[in-house]
Design a protein around this motif. Sequence first.
Motif, short mmCIF file in Angstrom:
data_model
loop_
_atom_site.label_atom_id
_atom_site.label_comp_id
_atom_site.label_asym_id
_atom_site.label_seq_id
_atom_site.Cartn_x
_atom_site.Cartn_y
_atom_site.Cartn_z
N LEU A 65 -2.32 1.86 9.02
CA LEU A 65 -2.74 0.61 8.37
C LEU A 65 -3.67 -0.19 9.27
N VAL A 66 -3.30 -0.34 10.54
CA VAL A 66 -4.14 -1.09 11.48
C VAL A 66 -5.50 -0.41 11.60
N LEU A 67 -5.51 0.90 11.75
CA LEU A 67 -6.76 1.63 11.89
C LEU A 67 -7.66 1.44 10.66
N LYS A 68 -7.07 1.49 9.47
CA LYS A 68 -7.85 1.32 8.25
C LYS A 68 -8.56 -0.03 8.20
N THR A 69 -7.93 -1.07 8.75
CA THR A 69 -8.56 -2.39 8.70
C THR A 69 -9.85 -2.44 9.51
N THR A 70 -10.08 -1.44 10.37
CA THR A 70 -11.30 -1.39 11.18
C THR A 70 -12.41 -0.60 10.50
N PHE A 71 -12.11 0.07 9.41
CA PHE A 71 -13.09 0.92 8.74
C PHE A 71 -14.02 0.09 7.86
N ASP A 72 -15.24 0.59 7.70
CA ASP A 72 -16.22 -0.06 6.85
C ASP A 72 -15.76 -0.09 5.39
N ASN A 73 -16.05 -1.20 4.74
CA ASN A 73 -15.88 -1.36 3.30
C ASN A 73 -14.45 -1.30 2.78
N VAL A 74 -13.47 -1.43 3.66
CA VAL A 74 -12.07 -1.40 3.21
C VAL A 74 -11.64 -2.79 2.76
N VAL A 75 -10.83 -2.82 1.71
CA VAL A 75 -10.20 -4.06 1.25
C VAL A 75 -8.70 -3.80 1.15
N PHE A 76 -7.93 -4.82 1.44
CA PHE A 76 -6.48 -4.77 1.24
C PHE A 76 -6.14 -5.81 0.19
N MET A 77 -5.44 -5.38 -0.83
CA MET A 77 -5.08 -6.28 -1.91
C MET A 77 -3.78 -7.01 -1.58
N GLN A 78 -3.55 -8.10 -2.27
CA GLN A 78 -2.44 -9.02 -2.02
C GLN A 78 -1.11 -8.29 -1.80
N GLU A 79 -0.79 -7.32 -2.64
CA GLU A 79 0.51 -6.66 -2.57
C GLU A 79 0.70 -5.85 -1.28
N ASP A 80 -0.38 -5.48 -0.63
CA ASP A 80 -0.30 -4.69 0.60
C ASP A 80 -0.44 -5.53 1.87
N ILE A 81 -0.77 -6.80 1.72
CA ILE A 81 -1.00 -7.65 2.89
C ILE A 81 0.25 -7.86 3.74
N PRO A 82 1.44 -8.11 3.18
CA PRO A 82 2.61 -8.28 4.06
C PRO A 82 2.87 -7.07 4.96
N GLN A 83 2.74 -5.88 4.41
CA GLN A 83 2.94 -4.67 5.20
C GLN A 83 1.84 -4.54 6.26
N MET A 84 0.63 -4.90 5.91
CA MET A 84 -0.49 -4.87 6.86
C MET A 84 -0.24 -5.85 8.01
#
Length: 160
Positions: A65-84
């Motif tokens: 999850l942490v690694l994905k937040t560094t990738f280009d063009n990624v979005v995290f939607m509301q339901e996944d934010i607490p886990q992120m």
Amino acid sequence: MSTTEVFGIKENGDVVKVGETEDAMRGAMFIWAQLSGDYDAGSVMDFSPLWELCDTARMKDKDSLVLKTTFDNVVFMQEDIPQMLDAFMDFDKRHPGSSLPEQAEIVRKQILSDDNMIGVCWNQISSIPNAWKVTSPKDHQLEPYNINEQSEHWVGKTVN
């Protein structure tokens, strides 16, 4: 000095800047360097072996999850934010010094507390082109990227 920019996604799909953290080197590059050491994959000269581990059984979900937040063009939607955010805090306990706690605070204050926000995304290094601004076909002016109208983004989720 460049920054890591944090963007919120409005209910209508528009992506708008909600904050930034100082020193972009405490963002993606710091995360890649630490995870590269944890997984013995890649190096400062080539992080692609690390990136390829994302979403494999070899990488822990929280690290993915942490690694994905560094990738280009990624979005995290509301339901996944607490886990992120939980993954951010877990990473910070093991590897203090990143901008993840500051990013988490921006997300909590500017996105989770705003009923008009449905997600989060980033521009990891402010000195590079911002994927969250697009040129309007009508008047050729920059306007917010819209996740309902454009398709260059992808949604980050836990897979394994």
